[in-house]
Design an enzyme around this catalytic site. Structure first.
Site, PDB file in Angstrom:
ATOM      1  N   CYS A 134       0.829  -1.208   0.000  1.00 56.03           N
ATOM      2  CA  CYS A 134       0.000   0.000   0.000  1.00 56.03           C
ATOM      3  C   CYS A 134       0.863   1.259   0.000  1.00 56.03           C
ATOM      4  O   CYS A 134       0.675   2.170  -0.819  1.00 56.03           O
ATOM      5  CB  CYS A 134      -0.938  -0.024   1.199  1.00 56.03           C
ATOM      6  SG  CYS A 134      -0.154  -0.493   2.762  1.00 56.03           S
TER       7      CYS A 134
HETATM    8  N1  LIG Z   1      -3.983  -4.285   5.467  1.00 58.74           N
HETATM    9  C1  LIG Z   1      -3.467  -3.582   4.489  1.00 58.74           C
HETATM   10  O1  LIG Z   1      -3.633  -2.362   4.404  1.00 58.74           O
HETATM   11  C2  LIG Z   1      -2.645  -4.234   3.439  1.00 58.74           C
HETATM   12  C3  LIG Z   1      -2.257  -5.545   3.531  1.00 58.74           C
HETATM   13  N2  LIG Z   1      -1.472  -6.094   2.573  1.00 58.74           N
HETATM   14  C4  LIG Z   1      -1.020  -7.465   2.694  1.00 58.74           C
HETATM   15  O2  LIG Z   1      -2.111  -8.338   2.438  1.00 58.74           O
HETATM   16  C5  LIG Z   1      -2.021  -9.494   3.240  1.00 58.74           C
HETATM   17  C6  LIG Z   1      -3.306  -9.625   4.062  1.00 58.74           C
HETATM   18  O3  LIG Z   1      -3.414  -8.484   4.909  1.00 58.74           O
HETATM   19  P1  LIG Z   1      -4.663  -8.240   5.851  1.00 58.74           P
HETATM   20  O4  LIG Z   1      -5.907  -8.583   5.140  1.00 58.74           O
HETATM   21  O5  LIG Z   1      -4.508  -6.883   6.414  1.00 58.74           O
HETATM   22  O6  LIG Z   1      -4.356  -9.310   6.986  1.00 58.74           O
HETATM   23  P2  LIG Z   1      -5.310  -9.838   8.131  1.00 58.74           P
HETATM   24  O7  LIG Z   1      -4.456 -10.078   9.312  1.00 58.74           O
HETATM   25  O8  LIG Z   1      -6.467  -8.918   8.276  1.00 58.74           O
HETATM   26  O9  LIG Z   1      -5.823 -11.226   7.554  1.00 58.74           O
HETATM   27  C7  LIG Z   1      -4.999 -12.331   7.366  1.00 58.74           C
HETATM   28  C8  LIG Z   1      -5.815 -13.519   6.871  1.00 58.74           C
HETATM   29  O10 LIG Z   1      -4.953 -14.652   6.758  1.00 58.74           O
HETATM   30  C9  LIG Z   1      -5.474 -15.771   7.515  1.00 58.74           C
HETATM   31  N3  LIG Z   1      -4.305 -16.385   8.132  1.00 58.74           N
HETATM   32  C10 LIG Z   1      -3.499 -15.864   9.089  1.00 58.74           C
HETATM   33  N4  LIG Z   1      -2.467 -16.695   9.339  1.00 58.74           N
HETATM   34  C11 LIG Z   1      -2.614 -17.748   8.525  1.00 58.74           C
HETATM   35  C12 LIG Z   1      -1.884 -18.957   8.311  1.00 58.74           C
HETATM   36  N5  LIG Z   1      -0.775 -19.219   9.018  1.00 58.74           N
HETATM   37  N6  LIG Z   1      -2.319 -19.847   7.387  1.00 58.74           N
HETATM   38  C13 LIG Z   1      -3.464 -19.609   6.706  1.00 58.74           C
HETATM   39  N7  LIG Z   1      -4.217 -18.485   6.868  1.00 58.74           N
HETATM   40  C14 LIG Z   1      -3.795 -17.584   7.766  1.00 58.74           C
HETATM   41  C15 LIG Z   1      -6.465 -15.155   8.475  1.00 58.74           C
HETATM   42  O11 LIG Z   1      -7.623 -15.960   8.651  1.00 58.74           O
HETATM   43  P3  LIG Z   1      -7.756 -17.160   9.651  1.00 58.74           P
HETATM   44  O12 LIG Z   1      -6.864 -16.840  10.818  1.00 58.74           O
HETATM   45  O13 LIG Z   1      -9.200 -17.201   9.981  1.00 58.74           O
HETATM   46  O14 LIG Z   1      -7.296 -18.350   8.855  1.00 58.74           O
HETATM   47  C16 LIG Z   1      -6.952 -13.918   7.749  1.00 58.74           C
HETATM   48  O15 LIG Z   1      -8.041 -14.234   6.918  1.00 58.74           O
HETATM   49  C17 LIG Z   1      -0.772  -9.318   4.106  1.00 58.74           C
HETATM   50  O16 LIG Z   1       0.314 -10.002   3.513  1.00 58.74           O
HETATM   51  C18 LIG Z   1      -0.548  -7.828   4.087  1.00 58.74           C
HETATM   52  O17 LIG Z   1       0.805  -7.524   4.278  1.00 58.74           O
HETATM   53  C19 LIG Z   1      -1.118  -5.412   1.451  1.00 58.74           C
HETATM   54  C20 LIG Z   1      -1.492  -4.116   1.286  1.00 58.74           C
HETATM   55  C21 LIG Z   1      -2.277  -3.406   2.291  1.00 58.74           C
HETATM   56  C1  LIG Z   2       0.472   0.036   9.958  1.00 55.92           C
HETATM   57  C2  LIG Z   2       1.236  -1.108   9.358  1.00 55.92           C
HETATM   58  O1  LIG Z   2       1.764  -1.973  10.025  1.00 55.92           O
HETATM   59  N1  LIG Z   2       1.306  -1.134   8.056  1.00 55.92           N
HETATM   60  C3  LIG Z   2       1.902  -2.182   7.331  1.00 55.92           C
HETATM   61  C4  LIG Z   2       1.436  -1.867   5.976  1.00 55.92           C
HETATM   62  C5  LIG Z   2       2.090  -2.583   4.970  1.00 55.92           C
HETATM   63  C6  LIG Z   2       1.364  -3.707   4.354  1.00 55.92           C
HETATM   64  O2  LIG Z   2       0.337  -4.184   4.693  1.00 55.92           O
HETATM   65  O3  LIG Z   2       2.071  -4.072   3.357  1.00 55.92           O
HETATM   66  P1  LIG Z   2       2.736  -5.494   3.012  1.00 55.92           P
HETATM   67  O4  LIG Z   2       1.747  -6.070   2.108  1.00 55.92           O
HETATM   68  O5  LIG Z   2       3.998  -5.157   2.350  1.00 55.92           O
HETATM   69  O6  LIG Z   2       2.949  -6.219   4.279  1.00 55.92           O
HETATM   70  C7  LIG Z   2       3.434  -2.182   7.437  1.00 55.92           C
HETATM   71  O7  LIG Z   2       4.035  -1.133   7.561  1.00 55.92           O
HETATM   72  O8  LIG Z   2       4.045  -3.265   7.326  1.00 55.92           O
END
Ligand SMILES: NC(=O)C1=CN([C@@H]2O[C@H](COP(=O)(O)OP(=O)(O)OC[C@H]3O[C@@H](n4cnc5c(N)ncnc54)[C@H](OP(=O)(O)O)[C@@H]3O)[C@@H](O)[C@H]2O)C=CC1
Ligand SMILES: CC(=O)N[C@@H](CCC(=O)OP(=O)(O)O)C(=O)O
Length: 315
Positions: A134
């Site tokens: 992001c």
């Molecule tokens: N949040 C953000 O703003 C952004 C996030 N990202 C990336 O996207 C990805 C998802 O982020 P986000 O949605 O925020 O994460 P969350 O923590 O909100 O969700 C993670 C998901 O993964 C599942 N999970 C967690 N651990 C495991 C595991 N060991 N094996 C299988 N499933 C698992 C969880 O469900 P359950 O535990 O029920 O299985 C849950 O559905 C990350 O890699 C993050 O870095 C990228 C850009 C922006």
């Molecule tokens: C507030 C906060 O912790 N932000 C996350 C946002 C980045 C993220 O979700 O990006 P990836 O997909 O690269 O993990 C961080 O800085 O790691």
């Protein structure tokens, strides 16, 4: 065009939930599975008001995900968890497209780095797509149009809402610790510093912070210019680069994060010049869960499956 099937692994999380909403409104996509360990067996419709249907969450291991044989799988897992799913899908052969939201493949040459507005032309039909971070999206959009004008590494100051830290409990998503607070972290060497530097092809210095709001991020970037410039020349560079891009809005004033929360586009603007014309400050805002994650994933899925890139994305 035939309906295509899609499955989401990590569907309980913040980004997975946003993607479900987009897929539910897509005229050519059918949600084939949603995987979550915690919500295993529960009806998706009870957790997502956008989805109407009888699908239930399942706890699918990598083999079960591969065996589903869907057209596209989106991995929305925490960093470091994607590989077993990728290996199982690779082993099954077939035509499944994988879009990975984590940072796991953003440095892998074999994967297309899916920031369409900057790197659309680099896509060679790859079925393995890493979705940009992001912050890295906002940083790159703020620099790319003027990168040939720079005298020094750009410096980006970032502030994100705490949904950026996912749902695994930590200081960075603890509303009590964030109240009336601004939390600096990873002030050198953050993953997105490396990611933006690699894909832009120049060193970027990035200093992230997390704030008490839930969603949306701001990146303020300081750019030193090799030669004095006029503001209108800088603005013209950004306008020319993004004029055909529906999801990047070049705005005059420095944008506010509150205006972009729950929206699918990125705003970039400000363009504050120093008196000597050798320094310009650019501000970019986006919703980290949308253009920073799920919306960008939808663009990538659309392209890889042959739909118009903006299908199902509200403009
Ligand atoms: N949040 C953000 O703003 C952004 C996030 N990202 C990336 O996207 C990805 C998802 O982020 P986000 O949605 O925020 O994460 P969350 O923590 O909100 O969700 C993670 C998901 O993964 C599942 N999970 C967690 N651990 C495991 C595991 N060991 N094996 C299988 N499933 C698992 C969880 O469900 P359950 O535990 O029920 O299985 C849950 O559905 C990350 O890699 C993050 O870095 C990228 C850009 C922006
Ligand atoms: C507030 C906060 O912790 N932000 C996350 C946002 C980045 C993220 O979700 O990006 P990836 O997909 O690269 O993990 C961080 O800085 O790691």
């Amino acid at each position: 065009m035939d309906t295509k099937t899609i499955g989401i692994v990590g569907a309980r999380g913040h980004t997975g939930a946003e993607l479900i909403r987009l897929v539910a409104a897509h005229p050519g996509l059918e949600l084939a599975f949603v995987s979550s360990r915690e919500l295993d067996g529960q009806r998706l419709a009870d957790h997502s008001e956008a989805y109407r249907g009888e699908l239930r969450y399942g706890n699918l291991d990598p083999a079960a995900v591969a065996a589903a044989g869907v057209d596209a799988v989106v991995l929305a897992l925490p960093n470091g968890k994607a590989a077993p799913y990728v290996e199982a899908i690779d082993k099954a052969g077939g035509k499944t497209v994988i879009v990975d939201l984590s940072a796991d493949y953003r440095f892998d040459e074999r994967w297309y780095y899916g920031l369409p507005e900057l790197y659309r032309d680099r896509w060679r039909g790859e079925k393995r797509i890493s979705n940009p971070g992001c912050y890295a999206t906002a940083v790159q959009v703020s620099i790319a149009p003027v990168k040939d004008l720079l005298a020094a590494p750009p410096v980006s100051f970032g502030v994100s809402g705490y949904s950026g830290a996912g749902t695994t409990p930590s200081d960075r998503n603890d509303p009590d610790k964030l109240r009336d607070n601004l939390m600096p972290y990873s002030l050198t060497g953050h993953m997105h510093e490396k990611e933006a530097s690699r894909h832009l092809g120049l060193p970027v210095e990035f200093m992230p912070h997390v704030a008490p709001h839930f969603r949306g991020l701001t990146v303020t970037t300081n750019l030193y210019l090799a030669k004095p410039a006029k503001r209108e020349d800088i603005v013209r560079r950004f306008e020319a680069r993004f004029e055909k891009e529906a999801l990047i809005h070049v705005v005059d004033e420095a944008p506010w994060v509150s205006h972009v929360a729950n929206r699918h586009h990125l705003d970039v603007g400000g363009f504050a010049m120093s008196a000597d014309g050798r320094r310009v400050v650019v501000v970019a805002t986006l919703d980290n869960l949308l253009k920073g994650a799920a919306t960008q994933a939808m663009q990538n899925v659309n392209r890889a499956l042959g739909f118009d890139e903006l299908t199902a994305i509200p403009l």
